[in-house]
Design a protein around this motif. Structure first.
Motif, short mmCIF file in Angstrom:
data_model
loop_
_atom_site.label_atom_id
_atom_site.label_comp_id
_atom_site.label_asym_id
_atom_site.label_seq_id
_atom_site.Cartn_x
_atom_site.Cartn_y
_atom_site.Cartn_z
N VAL A 1 -5.37 -7.62 -3.27
CA VAL A 1 -5.36 -6.21 -2.88
C VAL A 1 -6.78 -5.79 -2.53
O VAL A 1 -7.71 -6.00 -3.31
CB VAL A 1 -4.82 -5.31 -4.01
N LEU B 1 2.23 0.12 1.74
CA LEU B 1 1.49 -0.72 0.80
C LEU B 1 2.14 -0.70 -0.59
O LEU B 1 2.35 -1.76 -1.21
CB LEU B 1 0.04 -0.26 0.71
N PRO C 1 -6.45 1.62 -2.16
CA PRO C 1 -5.98 0.34 -1.65
C PRO C 1 -5.62 0.46 -0.18
O PRO C 1 -4.98 1.45 0.22
CB PRO C 1 -4.75 0.05 -2.52
N VAL C 2 -6.00 -0.53 0.61
CA VAL C 2 -5.76 -0.44 2.05
C VAL C 2 -5.02 -1.66 2.61
O VAL C 2 -4.48 -1.60 3.71
CB VAL C 2 -7.08 -0.27 2.84
N ALA C 3 -5.00 -2.77 1.86
CA ALA C 3 -4.38 -3.99 2.39
C ALA C 3 -3.84 -4.84 1.26
O ALA C 3 -4.36 -4.84 0.14
CB ALA C 3 -5.39 -4.79 3.22
N VAL C 4 -2.77 -5.58 1.57
CA VAL C 4 -2.17 -6.55 0.66
C VAL C 4 -2.17 -7.91 1.35
O VAL C 4 -1.66 -8.03 2.47
CB VAL C 4 -0.73 -6.15 0.27
N GLU D 1 -3.29 -7.89 4.94
CA GLU D 1 -2.57 -7.07 5.92
C GLU D 1 -2.77 -5.59 5.60
O GLU D 1 -2.37 -5.13 4.53
CB GLU D 1 -1.08 -7.41 5.92
N ARG D 2 -3.34 -4.85 6.55
CA ARG D 2 -3.54 -3.43 6.35
C ARG D 2 -2.22 -2.69 6.49
O ARG D 2 -1.44 -2.96 7.41
CB ARG D 2 -4.56 -2.88 7.34
N LEU D 3 -1.97 -1.78 5.57
CA LEU D 3 -0.70 -1.07 5.52
C LEU D 3 -0.95 0.41 5.25
O LEU D 3 -1.97 0.78 4.64
CB LEU D 3 0.19 -1.65 4.41
N SER D 4 -0.01 1.25 5.66
CA SER D 4 -0.09 2.67 5.31
C SER D 4 0.12 2.80 3.81
O SER D 4 0.64 1.88 3.15
CB SER D 4 1.00 3.45 6.05
N ARG E 1 5.38 -2.66 -0.49
CA ARG E 1 5.14 -4.10 -0.50
C ARG E 1 4.81 -4.59 -1.92
O ARG E 1 5.33 -5.62 -2.37
CB ARG E 1 3.99 -4.44 0.45
N LEU E 2 3.98 -3.85 -2.62
CA LEU E 2 3.62 -4.26 -3.97
C LEU E 2 4.80 -4.13 -4.93
O LEU E 2 4.93 -4.91 -5.88
CB LEU E 2 2.44 -3.44 -4.47
#
Length: 397
Positions: free
Chosen positions: A218, A238, A225-228, A231-234, A241-242
């Motif tokens: 992360v 995000l 948090p900006v990416a997992v 991969e950058r996600l809104s 996904r988590l």
């Protein structure tokens, strides 16, 4: 009379809609907030219209919920009573905010909610409502009607042909959003009872989780948090996904007896898979980037902040003042955490940051790193001075 009702389509609000129409001779407008319940939102809107609502709003608030409520709260590191990540608490001010807004736009004199007179949600909804619209009238049927419990409400629903998602055999109450699902009531009211095995919806049972580790990374930028896994996600995507990653690894179940604001203890069971991952990932990055005294001070203030959120004071000046402090501290929380997940366990496997305060040469056993070990002698003697003075003054046993 025109009333705007916070409507979920569950047992309580399904009954309340019909009850308001009958007892207040009112036009009832229903509002359902989509904060991650999925298909239930549209089903609730249609059900509200079938049950007698003159209008039914269903608003997609997922991004606002995560970006403007969940993420700011997470910047504080808040945990209520050491366990609870405040999944229900943080959703209520958002729902109440839009409830008041719709009432203003529709010219409604009152708003209504389905929170009981014993719980925290009544306080959260109403404190928000009064903070945003001091003159609003609030109707809380649980504090007015004669129903003693949910068994009588189930009978009322059957009498009026209102479909409900609760039965006598499965009476516990659920509340879902993108951050968590909560379970209360019914068989869970006895703290000795283990939660039913088939109750959980977001997380696998640890016994059924994979037999191998899963790693997840992360990325954080200035506190959020900006990416997992690169991969950058809104914000909403995000957290979704988590939730998927944590859920399949049985992460995020909490069973606790908590202290309600109104004064009683209650037993709640929660699933917060994505939020649990974010909590551990964030602390891993903070361990690199936050000054010791700032981190310790932040953790002390986080206890008060958690109480404010839990008790419903989101739109209060003291919460807003603390938020400014936490947002300032979070500016240096930039970096990446690598977590190792296994059957409900979250293990920090690595952390890095471009602005890390960790100095390997300074701490290494193999390098001097600009540190004179002899300096520690004076440091220890000065810090032990009061202890030595006290020891000399006390009589010997």
């Amino acid at each position: 009379m025109k009333i705007v009702l916070a409507y979920s389509g569950g047992l309580d609000t399904s009954i309340i809609l019909k009850w308001l129409i009958e007892n207040y001779n009112a036009e009832v407008i229903c509002f359902t907030a989509d904060i991650g319940q999925g298909e239930e939102v549209e089903e609730a809107r249609l059900k509200a219209l079938r049950t007698g609502a003159s209008k039914a709003y269903a608003l997609d608030l997922r991004e606002e919920f995560v970006a403007d409520f969940v993420f700011p709260m997470f910047r504080s590191g808040a945990l209520y009573e050491g366990y609870y990540l405040l999944g229900t608490s943080i959703a209520r001010p958002l729902i109440a905010k839009h409830l008041v807004r719709i009432a203003q736009e529709e010219g409604a004199e009152a708003i209504a909610h389905g929170a009981t007179g014993k719980g925290n949600d009544q306080v959260r909804f109403e404190l928000t409502a009064y903070a945003l619209e001091p003159s609003i009238k609030v109707i809380a049927p649980w504090r007015e009607w004669s129903f003693v419990g949910r068994s009588e409400m189930i009978a009322y629903a059957a009498q009026h042909g209102i479909p409900i998602p609760v039965t006598i055999e499965k009476p516990y109450s659920m509340d879902a959003n993108l951050l968590h699902i909560s379970y209360e009531g019914g068989v869970l009211e006895d703290p000795w009872n283990e939660p039913p095995a088939g109750m959980f919806r977001l997380t696998l049972d640890p016994e059924k989780a994979p037999d191998q580790y899963e790693y997840v990374e992360v990325d954080f930028v200035e506190g959020d948090p900006v990416a997992v896994n690169g991969e950058r996600l809104s914000p909403a995507a995000l957290l979704t996904r988590l939730n998927e990653i944590g859920g399949r690894n049985a992460v995020g179940r909490v069973d606790l007896v908590e202290n309600r604001f109104v004064g009683m203890k209650s037993r709640g069971v929660y699933e917060t898979p994505g939020g649990t991952l974010l909590y551990h990932a964030r602390r891993a990055v903070e361990s690199l980037t936050l000054d010791r005294e700032v981190l310790h001070q932040r953790d002390q203030l986080a206890i008060k902040y958690a109480e404010l959120v839990y008790n419903g004071f989101w739109f209060a000046p003291e919460r807003e003042a603390l938020q400014a402090y936490f947002d300032h501290v979070a500016k240096t929380v930039t970096g990446t955490a690598r977590l190792k997940l296994y059957k409900g366990n979250v293990i920090v496997a690595g952390r890095k940051s471009p602005i890390s305060l960790y100095d390997k040469s300074l701490v290494s056993f193999d390098e001097k790193g600009g540190y004179n070990q002899a300096d520690a002698d004076g440091f220890i003697k000065l810090n032990s001075l009061r202890l030595r003075v006290r020891a000399k003054a006390q009589p010997k046993d």
